[in-house]
Scaffold this active site. Structure first.
Site, PDB file in Angstrom:
ATOM      1  N   ASP A   1       0.844  -1.189   0.000  1.00 51.19           N
ATOM      2  CA  ASP A   1       0.000   0.000   0.000  1.00 51.19           C
ATOM      3  C   ASP A   1       0.883   1.244   0.000  1.00 51.19           C
ATOM      4  O   ASP A   1       2.088   1.147   0.211  1.00 51.19           O
ATOM      5  CB  ASP A   1      -0.937   0.017   1.214  1.00 51.19           C
TER       6      ASP A   1
ATOM      7  N   ASP B   1       1.433   4.857   1.696  1.00 51.81           N
ATOM      8  CA  ASP B   1       1.076   5.773   2.780  1.00 51.81           C
ATOM      9  C   ASP B   1       1.621   7.156   2.466  1.00 51.81           C
ATOM     10  O   ASP B   1       2.657   7.300   1.813  1.00 51.81           O
ATOM     11  CB  ASP B   1       1.677   5.285   4.107  1.00 51.81           C
TER      12      ASP B   1
ATOM     13  N   ASP C   1      11.715   3.521  12.107  1.00 54.67           N
ATOM     14  CA  ASP C   1      12.600   2.482  12.629  1.00 54.67           C
ATOM     15  C   ASP C   1      13.887   2.268  11.826  1.00 54.67           C
ATOM     16  O   ASP C   1      14.981   2.365  12.366  1.00 54.67           O
ATOM     17  CB  ASP C   1      11.833   1.164  12.830  1.00 54.67           C
TER      18      ASP C   1
HETATM   19  P1  ATP Z   1       5.035  -3.563   5.155  1.00 54.04           P
HETATM   20  O1  ATP Z   1       5.487  -3.704   3.767  1.00 54.04           O
HETATM   21  O2  ATP Z   1       5.050  -4.833   5.898  1.00 54.04           O
HETATM   22  O3  ATP Z   1       3.746  -2.796   5.308  1.00 54.04           O
HETATM   23  P2  ATP Z   1       6.104  -1.212   6.346  1.00 54.04           P
HETATM   24  O4  ATP Z   1       7.518  -0.770   6.600  1.00 54.04           O
HETATM   25  O5  ATP Z   1       5.283  -0.362   5.443  1.00 54.04           O
HETATM   26  O6  ATP Z   1       6.167  -2.695   5.863  1.00 54.04           O
HETATM   27  P3  ATP Z   1       4.165  -0.640   8.358  1.00 54.04           P
HETATM   28  O7  ATP Z   1       3.874  -1.404   9.599  1.00 54.04           O
HETATM   29  O8  ATP Z   1       3.121  -0.489   7.319  1.00 54.04           O
HETATM   30  O9  ATP Z   1       5.443  -1.345   7.745  1.00 54.04           O
HETATM   31  O10 ATP Z   1       4.696   0.769   8.809  1.00 54.04           O
HETATM   32  C1  ATP Z   1       4.785   1.902   7.966  1.00 54.04           C
HETATM   33  C2  ATP Z   1       5.970   2.768   8.352  1.00 54.04           C
HETATM   34  O11 ATP Z   1       5.837   3.224   9.706  1.00 54.04           O
HETATM   35  C3  ATP Z   1       7.299   2.035   8.326  1.00 54.04           C
HETATM   36  O12 ATP Z   1       7.864   2.026   7.045  1.00 54.04           O
HETATM   37  C4  ATP Z   1       8.117   2.827   9.328  1.00 54.04           C
HETATM   38  O13 ATP Z   1       8.611   3.992   8.732  1.00 54.04           O
HETATM   39  C5  ATP Z   1       7.097   3.226  10.359  1.00 54.04           C
HETATM   40  N1  ATP Z   1       7.036   2.251  11.474  1.00 54.04           N
HETATM   41  C6  ATP Z   1       6.244   1.160  11.566  1.00 54.04           C
HETATM   42  N2  ATP Z   1       6.429   0.510  12.736  1.00 54.04           N
HETATM   43  C7  ATP Z   1       7.363   1.203  13.400  1.00 54.04           C
HETATM   44  C8  ATP Z   1       7.983   1.059  14.675  1.00 54.04           C
HETATM   45  N3  ATP Z   1       7.686   0.037  15.467  1.00 54.04           N
HETATM   46  N4  ATP Z   1       8.910   1.988  15.039  1.00 54.04           N
HETATM   47  C9  ATP Z   1       9.197   3.026  14.236  1.00 54.04           C
HETATM   48  N5  ATP Z   1       8.655   3.213  13.040  1.00 54.04           N
HETATM   49  C10 ATP Z   1       7.752   2.338  12.602  1.00 54.04           C
HETATM   50 MG    MG Z   2       3.064  -0.620   5.074  1.00 49.47          MG
END
Ligand code: ATP
Ligand code: MG
Length: 458
Positions: free
Chosen positions: A73, A75, A150
Site C-alpha cells: 500500500d 502511505d 525504525d
Molecule cells: P510492510 O510492507 O510490511 O507494510 P512497512 O515498513 O510499510 O512494511 P508498516 O507497519 O506499514 O510497515 O509501517 C509503515 C511505516 O511506519 C514504516 O515504514 C516505518 O517507517 C514506520 N514504522 C512502523 N512501525 C514502526 C515502529 N515500530 N517503530 C518506528 N517506526 C515504525
Molecule cells: Mg506498510
C-alpha cells in the site's frame, strides 16, 4: 533491460543535492517514476500540495519500489494536521485516538495519511521502566518524522510532483546496498519499542536484504524486552511473519538471532515440537507458495496446523485411555485451545474453522458406505483435504490415504463405487487406535456434543 541500462548510466552521473539536513536524490539517480505511485496516493499528494502543504509518499512503498518490489500500500505523510487533511478531501475520515490518521478514499483505494510526528525530546519522553515508549504522538516536521521511524530504508520521502526522494539517514544508499539499518542507537531504539527487533527479522526476510551488524548485535541481549509487549501486538507481528510469503526464512532468522526461545508462545509451538516440526515447516512452506501464487491463505488454517501435533498427542492419549475417537477429539481440541488461549491470544473467531479442520481429519479414515460422499459435501472439505496432504507429506499418515481422496474427489460414479472399501472396520491406518472397551468410570467423551459425526473406527 534497456531501461535498466539507461538507469545505470544515468545514476552514475546524477548527484544528490543537500537541502538542510536532507539529501535530495533526483529521479535520474533513483529511477522511481511518479507513474509507479498508486492513483490514490498521487491524488492525495497533489491535493495537499495544491492546498499549500507538504506531502510525500513514505515508508514501505518507497523502499519496495527501490527494491523493484510491488508495494502493498501507499502511505502519505504531510505537515497538514488531520483536520486540515480532512478539509481537503471530501471522502475522508479521521481514525484512531492515540495516533490520529486520515483515511482518504478513492474508489476501491484507501490512502492512509499521517501528519509528521516527532519523537518527543529525551527529557520529556514518556517511557516505562524498561525504556518502552508510551507516547509518540506529538506533531513534528519532516526531519523529525524521519528520525522517529525504525529503519533507514523506511524513512525515505518521495515527492511524486518532483520525483525526488528526501533522505535524512542514508536510507537510499542502504536500500541500494540491501542493508537494513536501524536509525540511531539500536539499544535505545529497541528499548523504546522491542517489536522493532521482530520487524528487523520480518523485513529482512521479506525483502531479501541483510540486517546490518550493529543493528543485529544487541538483539540477543535485549530479547527479554519482548516479554513486556502486549500479547495482541506480538501475535499481530508473528502473524505478519507467517503471512509474509517468507515465513520459512523468518523462522530461520528468528532462530539464528535466538529470538524464538520462550518469547513467543506461538513460535515455541512451532519450533519446540520435534515430531510436529516437519509438519509445521511444510505448512509454512505451503503458505509461502500459496502467497507466491496469489492464492488466499487463512490464518485459521495456519493456526490449526501450528497446534495440530499438540491436539494429536492429546487425542492419542485419550483414545488409549478408552475414549471414543470423536469424543476424544473434542476433549483434545477444547483442552489445547483453552491452554493456548492463555498464552497465544489467538482470536476466538478462528476456533470454529480450526475445530472443523481437525474433526474432519478423523473422517478421512472412513472409506466405506455413504460416508465419503457426505464428507465431500462438507463446506470445509477443501481445507481439510489440504491439511490431510500436509499430514501425508510429513509422514504422519500413509500417503495412500491422500492419494485415495485425491482420486475419489474427481472420479466417475462407477469408479467411486469401485474405490469404496468394505464396511468392516478392518482397514485401519497405521496411526489408528481402535479402543473398544471403555474402562469403568470414563465418560462418553461427548464434549462437543457431536459424536454423531462418526469417528474413525466407529
Ligand atoms: P510492510 O510492507 O510490511 O507494510 P512497512 O515498513 O510499510 O512494511 P508498516 O507497519 O506499514 O510497515 O509501517 C509503515 C511505516 O511506519 C514504516 O515504514 C516505518 O517507517 C514506520 N514504522 C512502523 N512501525 C514502526 C515502529 N515500530 N517503530 C518506528 N517506526 C515504525
Ligand atoms: Mg506498510
Amino acid at each position: 533491460m534497456i531501461r535498466k541500462l539507461f538507469k545505470r548510466v544515468f545514476r552514475r552521473s546524477a548527484k544528490p543535492k543537500v537541502v538542510g539536513r536532507a539529501q535530495v536524490i533526483p529521479f535520474a539517480m533513483h529511477g522511481v517514476a511518479c507513474e509507479q505511485i498508486s492513483y490514490g496516493a498521487k491524488r492525495v499528494t497533489d491535493g495537499l500540495q495544491a492546498a499549500g502543504y507538504q506531502a510525500f509518499v513514505v515508508g514501505g512503498a518507497v523502499r519496495d519500489l527501490l527494491l523493484d518490489k510491488t508495494p502493498k500500500d501507499f502511505d502519505v505523510a504531510t505537515n497538514a494536521t488531520p483536520e486540515e487533511v480532512k478539509r481537503v478531501f471530501r471522502r475522508s475520515r479521521i481514525i484512531g485516538r492515540r495516533f490520529r490518521l486520515v483515511h482518504v478514499m478513492f474508489g476501491e483505494e484507501l490512502v492512509e495519511v499521517a501528519t509528521f510526528r516527532c519523537m518527543t525530546d529525551a527529557e520529556d519522553v514518556q517511557t516505562d521502566e524498561h525504556g518502552r515508549l508510551l507516547r509518540d504522538n506529538e506533531f513534528g516536521d519532516q526531519e523529525q518524522d524521519a528520525a522517529r521511524r525504525d529503519f533507514t530504508a523506511n524513512a525515505l520521502f518521495y515527492d511524486p510532483a518532483t520525483q525526488e526522494i528526501h533522505d535524512y539517514h542514508g536510507g537510499y544508499a542502504d536500500t541500494r546496498n540491501h542493508i537494513l539499518r536501524i536509525i540511531g542507537d539500536p539499544l535505545v531504539r529497541y528499548r523504546e519499542d522491542p517489536v522493532r527487533m521482530l520487524r528487523a527479522v520480518r523485513l529482512s526476510a521479506k525483502l531479501g536484504i541483510r540486517i546490518d551488524e550493529v543493528t543485529a548485535a544487541p538483539i540477543a541481549q535485549l530479547k527479554s524486552l519482548l516479554d513486556n509487549v502486549p500479547q495482541a501486538r506480538l501475535l499481530d507481528e508473528v502473524l505478519k511473519m507467517l503471512l509474509s510469503g517468507r515465513s520459512v526464512e523468518c523462522i530461520k532468522a528468528l532462530r539464528s538471532l535466538e529470538l524464538h526461545h520462550g518469547l513467543l508462545p506461538l513460535l515455541d509451538v512451532i519450533l519446540e515440537q520435534p515430531i510436529g516440526q516437519k509438519f509445521v515447516m511444510l505448512a509454512l512452506k505451503n503458505t509461502d507458495e500459496r502467497l507466491a501464487q496469489e492464492k488466499p491463505v487463512s490464518p485459521a488454517f495456519l493456526f490449526a496446523a501450528l497446534l495440530w501435533h499438540e491436539v494429536l498427542a492429546d487425542w492419542e492419549r485419550l483414545v488409549k485411555q478408552g475414549e471414543r475417537p470423536v469424543g476424544a477429539m473434542h476433549l483434545a481440541m477444547d483442552g489445547v485451545l483453552a491452554r493456548q488461549k492463555k498464552k497465544l491470544a489467538i482470536p476466538h473467531r478462528h476456533d470454529a474453522v480450526m475445530k472443523e479442520i481437525w474433526l474432519l481429519q478423523l473422517r478421512f479414515e472412513q472409506r466405506s458406505g455413504q460416508r465419503p460422499y457426505r464428507l465431500l459435501e462438507q463446506p470445509r472439505f477443501r481445507a481439510a483435504f489440504d491439511f490431510l496432504l500436509l499430514r501425508c507429506a510429513s509422514n504422519e499418515v500413509d500417503n495412500e490415504l491422500g492419494l485415495w481422496w485425491d482420486e475419489f474427489q474427481d472420479a466417475s460414479d462407477a469408479r467411486r463405487e469401485e474405490m469404496l472399501q468394505p464396511a468392516t472396520p478392518g482397514t485401519a491406518k497405521k496411526r489408528r487406535r481402535k479402543p473398544r472397551k471403555k474402562p469403568a468410570g470414563q465418560s462418553g467423551g461427548d464434549a462437543g456434543g457431536s459424536a454423531n459425526e462418526g469417528g474413525a473406527g466407529e
